[in-house]
Write a protein that holds these residues in place. Structure first.
Motif, PDB file in Angstrom:
ATOM      1  N   TYR A   1       5.842  -3.919  -1.141  1.00 28.56           N
ATOM      2  CA  TYR A   1       4.758  -3.025  -0.716  1.00 28.56           C
ATOM      3  C   TYR A   1       4.162  -2.295  -1.948  1.00 28.56           C
ATOM      4  O   TYR A   1       2.943  -2.205  -2.098  1.00 28.56           O
ATOM      5  CB  TYR A   1       5.292  -2.020   0.315  1.00 28.56           C
ATOM      6  N   ILE A   2       5.040  -1.806  -2.827  1.00 24.19           N
ATOM      7  CA  ILE A   2       4.566  -1.049  -4.000  1.00 24.19           C
ATOM      8  C   ILE A   2       3.750  -1.953  -4.932  1.00 24.19           C
ATOM      9  O   ILE A   2       2.697  -1.555  -5.435  1.00 24.19           O
ATOM     10  CB  ILE A   2       5.760  -0.427  -4.776  1.00 24.19           C
ATOM     11  N   ILE A   3       4.236  -3.172  -5.145  1.00 26.88           N
ATOM     12  CA  ILE A   3       3.512  -4.080  -6.050  1.00 26.88           C
ATOM     13  C   ILE A   3       2.118  -4.351  -5.491  1.00 26.88           C
ATOM     14  O   ILE A   3       1.119  -4.315  -6.212  1.00 26.88           O
ATOM     15  CB  ILE A   3       4.317  -5.389  -6.292  1.00 26.88           C
ATOM     16  N   ASP A   4       2.038  -4.566  -4.194  1.00 26.25           N
ATOM     17  CA  ASP A   4       0.730  -4.792  -3.571  1.00 26.25           C
ATOM     18  C   ASP A   4      -0.139  -3.529  -3.675  1.00 26.25           C
ATOM     19  O   ASP A   4      -1.310  -3.590  -4.043  1.00 26.25           O
ATOM     20  CB  ASP A   4       0.925  -5.196  -2.104  1.00 26.25           C
ATOM     21  N   LEU A   5       0.482  -2.378  -3.388  1.00 25.08           N
ATOM     22  CA  LEU A   5      -0.246  -1.102  -3.432  1.00 25.08           C
ATOM     23  C   LEU A   5      -0.859  -0.867  -4.814  1.00 25.08           C
ATOM     24  O   LEU A   5      -2.020  -0.491  -4.947  1.00 25.08           O
ATOM     25  CB  LEU A   5       0.724   0.046  -3.093  1.00 25.08           C
ATOM     26  N   LYS A   6      -0.044  -1.117  -5.879  1.00 27.70           N
ATOM     27  CA  LYS A   6      -0.508  -0.768  -7.226  1.00 27.70           C
ATOM     28  C   LYS A   6      -1.369  -1.856  -7.872  1.00 27.70           C
ATOM     29  O   LYS A   6      -2.258  -1.536  -8.645  1.00 27.70           O
ATOM     30  CB  LYS A   6       0.695  -0.455  -8.145  1.00 27.70           C
ATOM     31  N   THR A   7      -1.085  -3.131  -7.556  1.00 27.67           N
ATOM     32  CA  THR A   7      -1.833  -4.167  -8.272  1.00 27.67           C
ATOM     33  C   THR A   7      -2.997  -4.741  -7.473  1.00 27.67           C
ATOM     34  O   THR A   7      -3.993  -5.141  -8.060  1.00 27.67           O
ATOM     35  CB  THR A   7      -0.921  -5.343  -8.716  1.00 27.67           C
ATOM     36  N   VAL A   8      -2.880  -4.765  -6.138  1.00 25.84           N
ATOM     37  CA  VAL A   8      -3.965  -5.342  -5.330  1.00 25.84           C
ATOM     38  C   VAL A   8      -4.867  -4.230  -4.800  1.00 25.84           C
ATOM     39  O   VAL A   8      -6.076  -4.209  -5.058  1.00 25.84           O
ATOM     40  CB  VAL A   8      -3.407  -6.213  -4.183  1.00 25.84           C
ATOM     41  N   GLN A   9      -4.240  -3.270  -4.119  1.00 23.35           N
ATOM     42  CA  GLN A   9      -5.059  -2.181  -3.550  1.00 23.35           C
ATOM     43  C   GLN A   9      -5.435  -1.134  -4.588  1.00 23.35           C
ATOM     44  O   GLN A   9      -6.272  -0.285  -4.349  1.00 23.35           O
ATOM     45  CB  GLN A   9      -4.286  -1.508  -2.420  1.00 23.35           C
ATOM     46  N   ARG A  10      -4.750  -1.158  -5.730  1.00 24.61           N
ATOM     47  CA  ARG A  10      -4.953  -0.173  -6.797  1.00 24.61           C
ATOM     48  C   ARG A  10      -4.871   1.256  -6.247  1.00 24.61           C
ATOM     49  O   ARG A  10      -5.718   2.106  -6.514  1.00 24.61           O
ATOM     50  CB  ARG A  10      -6.256  -0.452  -7.562  1.00 24.61           C
ATOM     51  N   GLY A  11      -3.807   1.470  -5.426  1.00 20.75           N
ATOM     52  CA  GLY A  11      -3.589   2.786  -4.797  1.00 20.75           C
ATOM     53  C   GLY A  11      -2.676   3.669  -5.621  1.00 20.75           C
ATOM     54  O   GLY A  11      -2.358   3.374  -6.782  1.00 20.75           O
ATOM     55  N   ARG A  12      -2.201   4.770  -5.005  1.00 21.28           N
ATOM     56  CA  ARG A  12      -1.362   5.758  -5.680  1.00 21.28           C
ATOM     57  C   ARG A  12       0.045   5.726  -5.093  1.00 21.28           C
ATOM     58  O   ARG A  12       0.225   5.463  -3.895  1.00 21.28           O
ATOM     59  CB  ARG A  12      -1.956   7.173  -5.517  1.00 21.28           C
ATOM     60  N   ILE A  13       1.027   6.084  -5.905  1.00 21.39           N
ATOM     61  CA  ILE A  13       2.423   6.046  -5.434  1.00 21.39           C
ATOM     62  C   ILE A  13       2.641   7.041  -4.291  1.00 21.39           C
ATOM     63  O   ILE A  13       3.520   6.849  -3.449  1.00 21.39           O
ATOM     64  CB  ILE A  13       3.417   6.285  -6.608  1.00 21.39           C
ATOM     65  N   SER A  14       1.829   8.081  -4.221  1.00 20.31           N
ATOM     66  CA  SER A  14       1.971   9.086  -3.152  1.00 20.31           C
ATOM     67  C   SER A  14       1.847   8.435  -1.762  1.00 20.31           C
ATOM     68  O   SER A  14       2.422   8.917  -0.782  1.00 20.31           O
ATOM     69  CB  SER A  14       0.916  10.183  -3.303  1.00 20.31           C
ATOM     70  N   GLU A  15       1.128   7.306  -1.689  1.00 13.38           N
ATOM     71  CA  GLU A  15       0.907   6.637  -0.393  1.00 13.38           C
ATOM     72  C   GLU A  15       2.204   6.046   0.180  1.00 13.38           C
ATOM     73  O   GLU A  15       2.275   5.722   1.371  1.00 13.38           O
ATOM     74  CB  GLU A  15      -0.157   5.541  -0.539  1.00 13.38           C
ATOM     75  N   TYR A  16       3.222   5.898  -0.691  1.00 19.67           N
ATOM     76  CA  TYR A  16       4.514   5.328  -0.268  1.00 19.67           C
ATOM     77  C   TYR A  16       5.109   6.126   0.888  1.00 19.67           C
ATOM     78  O   TYR A  16       5.670   5.561   1.830  1.00 19.67           O
ATOM     79  CB  TYR A  16       5.457   5.349  -1.476  1.00 19.67           C
ATOM     80  N   VAL A  17       4.973   7.461   0.812  1.00 22.39           N
ATOM     81  CA  VAL A  17       5.634   8.288   1.844  1.00 22.39           C
ATOM     82  C   VAL A  17       4.927   8.188   3.194  1.00 22.39           C
ATOM     83  O   VAL A  17       5.507   8.510   4.222  1.00 22.39           O
ATOM     84  CB  VAL A  17       5.773   9.776   1.406  1.00 22.39           C
ATOM     85  N   ASP A  18       3.666   7.729   3.209  1.00 21.28           N
ATOM     86  CA  ASP A  18       2.984   7.510   4.490  1.00 21.28           C
ATOM     87  C   ASP A  18       3.650   6.364   5.245  1.00 21.28           C
ATOM     88  O   ASP A  18       3.700   6.333   6.465  1.00 21.28           O
ATOM     89  CB  ASP A  18       1.498   7.161   4.283  1.00 21.28           C
ATOM     90  N   LYS A  19       4.169   5.404   4.462  1.00 17.64           N
ATOM     91  CA  LYS A  19       4.785   4.235   5.085  1.00 17.64           C
ATOM     92  C   LYS A  19       6.294   4.439   5.302  1.00 17.64           C
ATOM     93  O   LYS A  19       6.831   3.987   6.300  1.00 17.64           O
ATOM     94  CB  LYS A  19       4.518   2.999   4.214  1.00 17.64           C
ATOM     95  N   TYR A  20       6.935   5.083   4.331  1.00 14.79           N
ATOM     96  CA  TYR A  20       8.392   5.278   4.432  1.00 14.79           C
ATOM     97  C   TYR A  20       8.672   6.775   4.539  1.00 14.79           C
ATOM     98  O   TYR A  20       8.771   7.483   3.531  1.00 14.79           O
ATOM     99  CB  TYR A  20       9.079   4.645   3.213  1.00 14.79           C
ATOM    100  N   SER A  21       8.822   7.232   5.774  1.00 15.07           N
ATOM    101  CA  SER A  21       8.800   8.675   6.025  1.00 15.07           C
ATOM    102  C   SER A  21      10.055   9.399   5.538  1.00 15.07           C
ATOM    103  O   SER A  21      10.053  10.609   5.363  1.00 15.07           O
ATOM    104  CB  SER A  21       8.576   8.940   7.514  1.00 15.07           C
ATOM    105  N   LYS A  22      11.135   8.649   5.253  1.00 12.02           N
ATOM    106  CA  LYS A  22      12.344   9.337   4.755  1.00 12.02           C
ATOM    107  C   LYS A  22      12.186   9.726   3.281  1.00 12.02           C
ATOM    108  O   LYS A  22      12.962  10.522   2.751  1.00 12.02           O
ATOM    109  CB  LYS A  22      13.553   8.424   4.918  1.00 12.02           C
ATOM    110  N   ALA A  23      11.194   9.145   2.638  1.00 12.06           N
ATOM    111  CA  ALA A  23      10.983   9.452   1.215  1.00 12.06           C
ATOM    112  C   ALA A  23      10.102  10.695   1.085  1.00 12.06           C
ATOM    113  O   ALA A  23       9.359  11.048   1.995  1.00 12.06           O
ATOM    114  CB  ALA A  23      10.300   8.264   0.543  1.00 12.06           C
TER     115      ALA A  23
END
Ligand code: NDP
Length: 457
Positions: free
Chosen positions: A289-311
């Motif tokens: 998910y992170i590799i796609d977020l950063k290299t394809v969607q060119r998003g921010r790491i902060s978006e990780y917690v939207d998907k993984y709520s324990k983080a």
């Protein structure tokens, strides 16, 4: 104009006097001063015992780049505005082979940053045992938020000048921060068009046009392979260890993958907006998910917690306050200061291994060394990237493509050999290894011997 040299705390008068001269000759280049100071602190005492290097003036010569090319890059953005950036190629030292080193696109790029990176690259490339000199380049261009077409126009404009200065036997650039597969492809494609020749003039190329398997993963994997050796020295391994990683780019993500594969639990990642803490660990699915977020969607790491709520996400902070056994700084320079090093030590870190270039400030390095915690400096620990770039050059020259197993096997062997070279020059009386001194001296000796052999060139 004077500059403060007192930041270079040393009892060695020769090191202090060398640094005074270097700072005077290279004013306002703090990153370059920092990188040279770290190396000079190990090399000056070594040279005292090996006067042939002093007689040939090697340290003065080695800290002066062969040349620096500086040029304007003009391009137009999607709104039709004319935009101007500055670019550099620092061809630092080609004693061991053609210049080799990445291109960095980031607004923080200055001549000082590229000189520090180029200088480190000379020693790093020497450590790999492959025939590569050292160089580095880049631009203050910020690819973030730009469209693909804008990045393409910038890369093409940059190559209009750069193509005159590179070549498979001259200088072979690669990627670095802000320069990944997309940027390499645009630059390589434009070189081909300008020169009407298909040659291995860059590494990190797509697999369809001369790239090597494992190049993308090489720096992160190599860092973990090196760290594995460091851990073996203290009779342990990644198995069951918690690992803090910074960054979420190329180096960080593949360091996470390999550390996880070896049984570690990676609990942090970061970007320039802050860090995420995932106490459950970043497993294979989360990493994809992170590799796609950063290299394809060119998003921010902060978006990780939207998907993984324990983080949790911690804005504008670095991950070093999270308790961990192993720290792998993989984002950028100067991202662990002495206070953060002390926090890591307080939390009983057992090893620190640099995936990035100079992520640890000088006094933080000393804190780890003084505490006897194994510390792997970037020039040794992150050499896997350039090593596989060297293997890509070999494959291009042979017009062959090696299998994933072949390249990964060679990468492992190279990282084992680098560890061995560090041990050769850095083993202390008690049997522990000072990897900083070991890497500096082992990298230096090969380049210095070549320079002595060449005479005064
Ligand atoms: P990427 O551009 O792929 O990733 C860089 C990461 O670091 C991103 O997460 C980025 O966050 C973060 N970052 C960049 N600048 C800053 C900053 N000022 N503060 C906080 N975070 C920052 O680069 P790489 O992974 O390729 O490179 C990372 C490091 O590894 C660099 O030091 C590089 O020189 C070194 N290295 C790379 C090699 C390679 O093969 N790629 C080889 C050897 C060393 P954001 O997305 O917010 O910008």
């Amino acid at each position: 104009m004077t500059q403060d040299t007192s930041v270079f705390a040393t009892d060695d008068k020769e090191v202090a006097s060398f640094m005074q001269g270097l700072v005077r000759r290279n004013p306002f280049e703090p990153e370059f001063h920092q990188a040279v100071f770290e190396v000079a602190s190990s090399i000056v005492p070594f040279i005292r015992d090996h006067p042939q290097y002093r007689d040939a003036g090697i340290l003065d010569r080695m800290t002066e780049p062969d040349r620096i090319i500086i040029f304007r890059v003009v391009w137009d953005d999607d709104q039709g505005n004319v935009r101007t950036n500055r670019a550099w190629r620092v061809q630092f030292n080609n004693s061991l082979g053609p210049y080799k080193g990445g291109m960095r696109f980031h607004p923080s790029v200055t001549q000082s940053v590229l000189k520090f990176l180029g200088f480190e690259q000379v020693l790093k490339n020497s450590l790999t045992g492959l025939p590569m000199g050292g160089g580095k380049g880049g631009s203050n261009f910020n690819p973030k938020g730009k469209s693909d077409r804008e990045v393409m126009r910038f890369c093409q404009s940059l190559m209009v000048e750069l193509h005159r200065h590179i070549g498979e036997d001259v200088d072979v650039p690669a990627g670095d921060i802000g320069v990944g597969a997309r940027e390499i492809s645009y630059m390589f494609g434009h070189y081909k068009r300008l020169e009407n020749r298909f040659a291995g003039i860059m590494t990190g190329k797509g697999l369809q046009f001369g790239g090597s398997l494992v190049r993308t993963e090489a720096t992160g994997y190599g860092c973990v392979y090196f760290c594995q050796h460091m851990l073996e020295q203290i009779d342990t391994s990644f198995k069951g260890k918690s690992v803090a990683v910074s960054g979420s780019g190329n180096v960080a993500t593949y360091a996470v993958q390999k550390a996880t594969e070896l049984g570690g639990k990676v609990v942090t990642l970061s970007d320039s907006g802050g860090f995420i803490h995932d106490p459950d660990g970043i497993d294979e699915e989360k990493l994809a998910y992170i590799i796609d977020l950063k290299t394809v969607q060119r998003g921010r790491i902060s978006e990780y917690v939207d998907k993984y709520s324990k983080a949790s996400f911690h804005a504008d902070q670095r991950p070093w306050g999270v308790p961990c056994d192993i720290a792998l700084p993989c984002a950028t320079q100067n991202e662990i200061n002495v206070a953060e090093a002390n926090t890591l030590l307080k939390n009983n870190v057992i090893a620190v291994c640099e995936g990035a270039n100079m992520p640890t400030e000088a006094d933080a390095v000393h804190a780890f060394l003084n505490a006897g915690v194994p510390f792997g400096p970037g020039k040794a620990a992150n050499a896997g990237g350039v090593a596989v770039s060297g293997l890509e050059q070999s494959q291009n020259a042979l017009r062959l493509s090696w299998s994933r197993e072949e390249v990964d096997g060679r990468l492992k062997t190279i990282m084992t050999d680098i560890h061995g070279r560090c041990a050769e020059y850095g083993t202390r009386a008690d049997g522990s290894i000072d990897y900083v001194a070991g890497a500096n001296i082992a990298g230096f000796v090969k380049v210095a011997d070549a320079m002595v052999a060449y005479g005064l060139v």
